[in-house]
Design a protein around this motif. Structure first.
Motif, short mmCIF file in Angstrom:
data_model
loop_
_atom_site.label_atom_id
_atom_site.label_comp_id
_atom_site.label_asym_id
_atom_site.label_seq_id
_atom_site.Cartn_x
_atom_site.Cartn_y
_atom_site.Cartn_z
N SER A 186 0.82 -1.21 0.00
CA SER A 186 0.00 0.00 0.00
C SER A 186 0.85 1.26 0.00
N SER A 187 2.12 1.14 0.36
CA SER A 187 3.00 2.30 0.37
C SER A 187 4.42 1.86 0.11
N GLY A 188 5.30 2.83 -0.14
CA GLY A 188 6.70 2.53 -0.40
C GLY A 188 6.97 2.36 -1.88
N LEU A 189 8.23 2.19 -2.22
CA LEU A 189 8.63 2.10 -3.62
C LEU A 189 8.03 0.89 -4.32
N LEU A 190 7.85 -0.22 -3.58
CA LEU A 190 7.27 -1.42 -4.19
C LEU A 190 5.80 -1.20 -4.56
N ALA A 191 5.13 -0.28 -3.88
CA ALA A 191 3.76 0.10 -4.26
C ALA A 191 3.79 1.07 -5.43
N ALA A 192 4.75 2.00 -5.41
CA ALA A 192 4.82 3.04 -6.44
C ALA A 192 5.07 2.46 -7.82
N ILE A 193 5.90 1.40 -7.92
CA ILE A 193 6.23 0.87 -9.25
C ILE A 193 5.04 0.16 -9.89
N ASN A 198 3.65 11.83 -2.12
CA ASN A 198 4.01 11.84 -0.71
C ASN A 198 3.30 10.75 0.08
N ASN A 199 2.03 10.49 -0.24
CA ASN A 199 1.27 9.46 0.48
C ASN A 199 1.86 8.06 0.25
N ILE A 200 2.31 7.79 -0.97
CA ILE A 200 2.82 6.46 -1.30
C ILE A 200 4.30 6.32 -0.95
N LEU A 201 5.09 7.33 -1.25
CA LEU A 201 6.54 7.22 -1.08
C LEU A 201 7.08 7.93 0.16
N ASP A 202 6.21 8.66 0.86
CA ASP A 202 6.63 9.40 2.05
C ASP A 202 7.86 10.24 1.74
N ASN A 203 7.82 10.91 0.62
CA ASN A 203 8.95 11.70 0.14
C ASN A 203 8.42 12.76 -0.81
N THR A 204 9.20 13.80 -1.04
CA THR A 204 8.82 14.79 -2.05
C THR A 204 9.38 14.35 -3.39
N PRO A 205 8.74 14.73 -4.48
CA PRO A 205 9.24 14.33 -5.81
C PRO A 205 10.68 14.77 -6.06
N MET A 206 11.02 16.01 -5.73
CA MET A 206 12.37 16.50 -6.00
C MET A 206 13.41 15.82 -5.12
N ASN A 207 13.06 15.53 -3.89
CA ASN A 207 14.00 14.83 -3.01
C ASN A 207 14.25 13.42 -3.52
N TYR A 208 13.19 12.76 -4.01
CA TYR A 208 13.36 11.42 -4.59
C TYR A 208 14.32 11.48 -5.78
N LEU A 209 14.15 12.49 -6.63
CA LEU A 209 15.01 12.64 -7.80
C LEU A 209 16.47 12.82 -7.38
N HIS A 210 16.70 13.67 -6.40
CA HIS A 210 18.08 13.88 -5.93
C HIS A 210 18.67 12.58 -5.35
N GLN A 211 17.87 11.83 -4.60
CA GLN A 211 18.36 10.57 -4.03
C GLN A 211 18.74 9.59 -5.12
N HIS A 212 17.91 9.51 -6.17
CA HIS A 212 18.21 8.61 -7.28
C HIS A 212 19.48 9.05 -8.00
N ARG A 213 19.62 10.34 -8.21
CA ARG A 213 20.84 10.84 -8.85
C ARG A 213 22.08 10.51 -8.02
N MET A 214 21.95 10.59 -6.71
CA MET A 214 23.09 10.28 -5.84
C MET A 214 23.47 8.80 -5.93
#
Length: 315
Positions: free
Chosen positions: A202-209, A250-266
């Protein structure tokens, strides 16, 4: 390419050890704080697994369980039998696991242990996954996975091939270890894929994909991380208004879109620093940072090391 395939392809399995356990009731052993990933696949009869802090789970022929990042558990013929340290099992045949440097990738062993009663046979995999190939999706997997016989259609064919090859001890041909290693990797990947495909999150990256709105966006972010993304552009890719998109993300990933992008880039930057000789400025530009100082700031915040110090730690 979908994110699950991307993740499974990016996993770098450094080492794999294959084993068959021939067990006779009553039997029970535990592994505490094991650092490597491992799985047991029930070939014959049934057994009980008790992950640390969990209730016992009965497994039948064709079922399997996986601890992707290692962990603690006990395995037994019955959940009320005496449990021995796994070292007792290995010591009974003068076998010891002292690290992968003592075994070639794809090495195979057999173990016989127990009280002489009803027989159970298990196929075991012990694997070491390179740390930097563990994406956020892999790290989102639960501590342990249980797969039932019907949940992994490829499992039985791959398992049969691996088991047949692994037992061919008397006629070892050149390249045998490589074949064993690759087939065991296929077995592991098929099991991880089956778990993600058939488990509801219901939440997290495994839900988002698997979310109909976030999935196409995440594919686009992973395909073109260097693009000048904004929340508005992401919302458009997802087919939602900016407000609805930000809330759903935010509801599914508990993160902001831009922060997720920066984390992936890192994550991508860390891999490039470790595996290539590209300079920091080039890596920053390749990942969409026009200002390398901005990139260095994000990297230091993520890894508590400068890009140069991070690279030097792996040289």
């Amino acid at each position: 390419m979908d994110l699950l395939s991307e993740t499974l392809l990016s996993l770098k399995i450094k080492n794999m050890l294959i084993g068959t356990y021939h067990l006779s009731a009553p039997w029970g052993f535990s592994s505490q704080g094991f650092d490597y990933g491992f799985s047991f696949n029930v070939i014959e009869n049934s057994c009980w697994i008790t992950p640390e802090g969990e209730e016992p789970i009965e497994l039948h022929s064709g079922d399997s369980f996986i601890f992707p990042r290692g962990g603690s558990m006990s395995l037994s013929s019955d959940h009320q039998v005496e449990i021995h340290p796994v070292a007792d099992v290995w010591n009974s045949e003068e076998k010891h696991f002292e690290g992968f440097d003592q075994h070639p990738p794809g090495a195979y062993y057999e173990t016989h242990w127990g009280g002489g009663g009803e027989k159970t046979r298990l196929l075991s995999l012990v694997f070491e996954i390179e740390e930097q190939s563990r994406s956020s999706l892999f790290n989102a997997l639960p501590q342990f996975l249980v797969l039932r016989k019907h949940e992994c259609q490829e499992f039985h064919l791959i398992r049969s091939a691996l088991y047949a090859i692994a037992q061919e001890k008397t006629n070892m041909q050149p390249g045998e270890y490589a074949i064993r290693n690759h087939i065991s990797e296929a077995l592991l990947v098929s099991q991880l894929r089956a778990h993600v495909a058939q488990t509801h999150y219901s939440s997290g990256l495994l839900a988002a994909i698997k979310d109909p709105y976030l999935q196409p966006l995440l594919i686009a972010l992973h395909k073109t991380p260097q693009k000048k993304w904004s929340v508005e552009l992401m919302a458009k890719e997802a087919g939602l208004s900016r407000t609805a998109f930000a809330k759903r993300f935010n509801n599914i990933l508990d993160n902001t879109p831009m922060n997720y992008l920066h984390q992936h880039r890192m994550e991508l930057a860390a891999t490039k620093l470790k595996e290539t000789q590209a300079n920091v400025e080039t890596i920053a530009q390749d990942l969409g940072y026009a200002n390398s100082q901005h990139f260095r700031k994000h990297f230091l915040r993520t890894y508590n090391k400068s890009p140069s110090a991070y690279r030097n730690s792996y040289s």
